[in-house]
Design a protein around this motif. Structure first.
Motif, short mmCIF file in Angstrom:
data_model
loop_
_atom_site.label_atom_id
_atom_site.label_comp_id
_atom_site.label_asym_id
_atom_site.label_seq_id
_atom_site.Cartn_x
_atom_site.Cartn_y
_atom_site.Cartn_z
N GLY A 115 0.79 -1.12 0.08
CA GLY A 115 -0.01 0.24 -0.06
C GLY A 115 0.91 1.28 -0.08
O GLY A 115 0.57 2.12 -0.60
N ILE A 116 1.94 1.29 0.65
CA ILE A 116 2.94 2.26 0.65
C ILE A 116 3.44 2.66 -0.73
O ILE A 116 3.51 3.75 -0.92
CB ILE A 116 3.87 2.04 1.77
CG1 ILE A 116 3.21 2.40 3.30
CG2 ILE A 116 4.92 3.15 1.85
CD1 ILE A 116 4.10 1.83 4.31
N CYS A 166 -2.51 5.95 11.93
CA CYS A 166 -1.11 6.35 11.83
C CYS A 166 -0.51 5.93 10.52
O CYS A 166 0.45 6.64 9.72
CB CYS A 166 -0.15 5.69 13.10
SG CYS A 166 -0.55 6.41 14.71
N TYR A 167 -0.93 4.73 10.11
CA TYR A 167 -0.74 4.06 8.75
C TYR A 167 -1.18 5.27 7.76
O TYR A 167 -0.15 5.65 6.69
CB TYR A 167 -1.23 2.92 8.35
CG TYR A 167 -0.83 2.54 7.14
CD1 TYR A 167 0.20 1.82 6.67
CD2 TYR A 167 -1.96 2.51 6.18
CE1 TYR A 167 0.48 1.32 5.57
CE2 TYR A 167 -1.86 1.94 4.78
CZ TYR A 167 -0.70 1.37 4.49
OH TYR A 167 -0.42 0.93 3.28
N GLY A 168 -2.19 5.76 7.85
CA GLY A 168 -2.95 6.54 6.80
C GLY A 168 -2.13 7.77 6.86
O GLY A 168 -1.79 8.46 5.89
N VAL A 169 -1.87 8.39 7.99
CA VAL A 169 -0.95 9.57 8.32
C VAL A 169 0.10 9.72 7.83
O VAL A 169 0.82 10.38 6.95
CB VAL A 169 -1.03 10.21 9.85
CG1 VAL A 169 -0.14 11.35 9.87
CG2 VAL A 169 -2.67 10.50 10.32
N PHE A 170 0.80 8.61 7.89
CA PHE A 170 2.16 8.15 7.47
C PHE A 170 2.28 8.38 5.90
O PHE A 170 3.14 9.01 5.44
CB PHE A 170 2.82 7.01 7.86
CG PHE A 170 4.28 6.58 7.36
CD1 PHE A 170 5.28 7.23 7.70
CD2 PHE A 170 4.08 5.52 6.27
CE1 PHE A 170 6.52 6.72 7.23
CE2 PHE A 170 5.50 5.44 5.89
CZ PHE A 170 6.43 5.74 6.00
N ILE A 171 1.45 7.76 5.38
CA ILE A 171 1.25 7.82 3.76
C ILE A 171 1.28 9.08 3.39
O ILE A 171 1.98 9.73 2.38
CB ILE A 171 0.15 6.80 3.25
CG1 ILE A 171 0.53 5.41 3.25
CG2 ILE A 171 -0.18 7.29 1.75
CD1 ILE A 171 -0.48 4.53 2.93
N ALA A 199 0.00 15.79 0.10
CA ALA A 199 -0.70 15.31 1.10
C ALA A 199 -2.05 15.92 1.31
O ALA A 199 -2.38 17.09 0.68
CB ALA A 199 0.26 15.65 2.45
N SER A 200 -3.11 15.42 2.09
CA SER A 200 -4.36 15.78 1.84
C SER A 200 -5.17 15.17 3.28
O SER A 200 -5.22 13.97 3.55
CB SER A 200 -5.12 15.08 0.81
OG SER A 200 -6.66 15.33 1.06
N LEU A 201 -5.48 16.22 3.91
CA LEU A 201 -6.54 16.00 5.20
C LEU A 201 -7.63 15.06 4.75
O LEU A 201 -8.26 14.38 5.46
CB LEU A 201 -6.86 17.09 5.88
CG LEU A 201 -5.49 17.96 6.70
CD1 LEU A 201 -6.11 19.17 7.27
CD2 LEU A 201 -4.96 16.87 7.57
N ALA A 202 -8.10 15.47 3.47
CA ALA A 202 -9.47 14.65 3.05
C ALA A 202 -8.87 13.29 2.89
O ALA A 202 -9.85 12.45 3.08
CB ALA A 202 -9.81 15.35 1.85
N ASP A 203 -7.76 12.91 2.40
CA ASP A 203 -7.51 11.27 2.51
C ASP A 203 -7.61 10.86 3.85
O ASP A 203 -7.83 9.65 3.93
CB ASP A 203 -6.06 11.23 1.74
CG ASP A 203 -6.21 11.69 0.28
OD1 ASP A 203 -7.07 11.82 -0.24
OD2 ASP A 203 -5.16 11.75 -0.26
N ILE A 204 -7.03 11.50 4.61
CA ILE A 204 -6.88 10.94 6.09
C ILE A 204 -8.51 10.74 6.54
O ILE A 204 -8.60 9.75 7.37
CB ILE A 204 -6.14 12.01 7.16
CG1 ILE A 204 -4.87 11.92 6.56
CG2 ILE A 204 -6.44 11.43 8.64
CD1 ILE A 204 -3.98 12.97 7.29
#
Length: 129
Positions: free
Chosen positions: A30-31, A80-85, A97-102
């Protein structure tokens, strides 16, 4: 969760170990996929659907792989995984980077939890007495 695993295998402990390895391998893939150029182009909001779908799947897999608390242990790991990505994508020139993705990640985790609770409520008979 233990009851479900016992239906599919003779040794739930070995199955959990296999599921943990699968979770780690898929999280690594996924990463890699998240760092490839041009993800989610074509359909409107496809990127958000991919985030929600991926984290739904990761939540399911992690919940099957461990007996630890969903809210106190699994959800923080998944978020944390999603934030790391998103942080890593912020360092690339071809992704952002996108807060909407988180938020989409969190929605996928929440959707898993809601659907799982609904499935459990249907599977477990209730005493109306």
């Amino acid at each position: 969760m233990q009851a479900i695993l016992s239906r599919f295998t003779v040794n739930p402990r070995q199955t959990r170990l296999l599921l943990k390895f699968l979770f780690v391998a898929l999280a690594g893939l996924g990463i890699v996929a998240a760092l490839l150029p041009g993800g989610g182009q074509g359909l409107p909001h496809a990127d958000k659907l991919m985030h929600a779908g991926a984290l739904f799947g990761f939540a399911l897999l992690l919940d099957l792989a461990t007996t630890r608390s969903f809210w106190r242990w699994q959800v923080p790991i998944l978020l944390c995984y999603g934030v790391f990505i998103e942080i890593v994508q912020g360092f690339t020139t071809w992704r952002s980077a996108s807060l909407a993705d988180i938020a989409a990640d969190a929605a996928g985790i929440l959707l898993y939890w809601v659907l799982w609770r609904l499935a459990l409520q249907r599977a477990v008979p209730h005493d109306n007495g």
